[in-house]
Design a protein around this motif. Sequence first.
Motif, short mmCIF file in Angstrom:
data_model
loop_
_atom_site.label_atom_id
_atom_site.label_comp_id
_atom_site.label_asym_id
_atom_site.label_seq_id
_atom_site.Cartn_x
_atom_site.Cartn_y
_atom_site.Cartn_z
N SER A 261 -16.97 17.27 -1.57
CA SER A 261 -16.24 16.37 -0.68
C SER A 261 -17.16 15.87 0.43
CB SER A 261 -15.04 17.10 -0.07
OG SER A 261 -14.40 16.29 0.88
N VAL A 262 -17.37 14.55 0.47
CA VAL A 262 -18.24 13.98 1.49
C VAL A 262 -17.72 14.29 2.89
CG1 VAL A 262 -19.16 11.83 2.41
CG2 VAL A 262 -19.02 12.15 -0.05
N ALA A 263 -16.41 14.30 3.04
CA ALA A 263 -15.82 14.56 4.36
C ALA A 263 -16.20 15.93 4.89
CB ALA A 263 -14.30 14.42 4.29
N LEU A 318 -20.91 26.77 5.30
CA LEU A 318 -22.32 26.97 5.03
C LEU A 318 -22.95 25.72 4.41
CD1 LEU A 318 -24.74 28.85 5.03
CD2 LEU A 318 -24.01 29.73 2.82
N GLY A 319 -22.20 25.06 3.53
CA GLY A 319 -22.73 23.86 2.89
C GLY A 319 -23.07 22.79 3.92
N ALA A 320 -22.19 22.59 4.89
CA ALA A 320 -22.44 21.60 5.94
C ALA A 320 -23.68 21.97 6.75
CB ALA A 320 -21.23 21.47 6.84
N LEU A 321 -23.83 23.26 7.05
CA LEU A 321 -25.00 23.72 7.82
C LEU A 321 -26.29 23.43 7.05
CD1 LEU A 321 -26.37 25.28 10.11
CD2 LEU A 321 -25.89 27.40 8.84
N VAL A 322 -26.30 23.73 5.76
CA VAL A 322 -27.49 23.52 4.94
C VAL A 322 -27.85 22.03 4.89
CG1 VAL A 322 -28.39 23.64 2.59
CG2 VAL A 322 -27.19 25.60 3.56
N ILE A 323 -26.87 21.18 4.69
CA ILE A 323 -27.16 19.74 4.62
C ILE A 323 -27.65 19.22 5.97
CG2 ILE A 323 -26.05 17.48 4.42
CD1 ILE A 323 -24.58 18.47 2.02
N GLY A 324 -27.06 19.69 7.05
CA GLY A 324 -27.54 19.28 8.37
C GLY A 324 -28.99 19.67 8.59
N LEU A 325 -29.34 20.90 8.22
CA LEU A 325 -30.74 21.35 8.35
C LEU A 325 -31.67 20.55 7.47
CD1 LEU A 325 -30.16 25.22 8.42
CD2 LEU A 325 -31.10 23.85 10.29
N ALA A 326 -31.23 20.25 6.24
CA ALA A 326 -32.06 19.48 5.32
C ALA A 326 -32.35 18.09 5.87
CB ALA A 326 -31.39 19.39 3.95
N MET A 327 -31.33 17.44 6.43
CA MET A 327 -31.52 16.10 6.99
C MET A 327 -32.45 16.15 8.20
SD MET A 327 -30.06 14.01 5.09
CE MET A 327 -29.06 14.26 3.64
N ALA A 328 -32.29 17.16 9.03
CA ALA A 328 -33.18 17.30 10.18
C ALA A 328 -34.62 17.53 9.73
CB ALA A 328 -32.71 18.46 11.06
N ALA A 329 -34.81 18.32 8.67
CA ALA A 329 -36.16 18.60 8.17
C ALA A 329 -36.82 17.34 7.65
CB ALA A 329 -36.08 19.66 7.07
N VAL A 330 -36.11 16.56 6.85
CA VAL A 330 -36.69 15.34 6.28
C VAL A 330 -36.99 14.32 7.37
CG1 VAL A 330 -36.24 13.36 4.78
CG2 VAL A 330 -35.64 15.65 4.01
N THR A 331 -36.04 14.11 8.28
CA THR A 331 -36.23 13.13 9.35
C THR A 331 -37.41 13.50 10.24
OG1 THR A 331 -33.83 12.81 9.39
CG2 THR A 331 -35.08 11.87 11.20
N SER A 332 -37.46 14.73 10.68
CA SER A 332 -38.51 15.13 11.61
C SER A 332 -39.87 15.25 10.92
CB SER A 332 -38.15 16.45 12.30
OG SER A 332 -37.72 17.42 11.38
#
Length: 423
Positions: A261-263, A318-332
């Motif tokens: 679920s994207v939401a 946990l899924g939301a936390l992982v995706i947030g960290l992944a996006m921060a890693a790629v962006t930074s």
Amino acid sequence: MQNTRRELGWLWGPVALALLALFTVSDADLVSTRGETFELSKYAVATLGMPLVAAVAGVWFSRRWPWLLVAGTLGVLVATTESHVHLTSSRPGIASIVGSLGTAGAVLVVLGALSAARDAALAALVVVVQLLGTVFLGLSWLSSPLRPAALEITLAGLAVAGAVLAVFAARTGKVPVESLDRRTKVVGTFAALLPVVVAVLGHLVGQPSAPVVAGVLLLAGATAIAIALGRGALLRIATAGLVLFAVAAPITLAIYMSAGSVANYAPAALVGVGVGLLAAQLRQPTVVAALACAVLAVLMVTVVELTGEYADVTQGGLGALVIGLAMAAVTSSAATAAPTLLHLRVLPVAFGLVLVGFADGLRQVVQPVLDYGRVWGQLPEAEYLPVWGLVLSVAAAALVVVAIVDRRAKTATLVRANPGGQS
């Protein structure tokens, strides 16, 4: 200084709008942990040729980046509309060409946006939006619901509007227009040809080891091209490519944990991108990228102990936390590499072509370790969590190396500027 800030302000709006096109045609391979199968059909001229022509055109006409955005967004709009109205569904050949038009349009949008970038934050945004668009599309094997046609066509239409605004800004002199030098254009042409040549060779080899061979060729070619781009480019592009590859499995696991679920994970994804952009503005992207990769590595190793059975975790955060960290890693991580690449004036080639080459090459090379054919179940990535933890740890270590190199370079520059040690 005020004029520069005004120019950057004009750039962000049109480019951000144009990047909305990537939310309808993003490449799902960016979040795949499986190597590609190199199969050439009779429609390969369109599926491989059109993106190749777009890549070469984007490199040689980088000075006309607003018009690259226009052409790219129009191509995406046509492909997006056709994907819902199905006017060519009875003509596979034409349908394939229209689909390739969308891919070629996405290539032009990325190269045009990178040609427009004047700071690390905007360059990082171009990189992460490709991944963000893929994540928002979801994974087909999770039976993610299709978004309404009106939404996708609206996004594509807004992207065209952004491209038109970019043309207006360039024509009124609101933004500077620069071009790549001839040497970079030639190197960029080789970078555009590299994945096509590797795909054809992989098909001709036709052996079980073909994906691994293709991965080695991709990595070797990307390494040579990165070296040719200038001093310091290889370490930074390779590190950013490693991070882009390393987050694929965590994102796949996280989307599953979020019940597809994207939401459930969209807010965290946007927050992660925002953290990465803020780190770029504060000139601390390397620290944020290394920390994000390190935390993800720990989560990959301990995820079973934290969540229990995978069937029971789809309602957790946990899924939301992982995706947030992944996006921060790629962006930074992209923001970490961007200043050097901007200084070398090679950003469209480096981030638009070579970066994905490193990520794809790594994906192909690790296939002997990830023997998914022997793994039963819906989520085979879960059987190799220690491997992904190791890959993320290597990415974090590589970012630390980049930080040390940058620190020494900065110190050396200060010493040369003040040889007497006077304040």
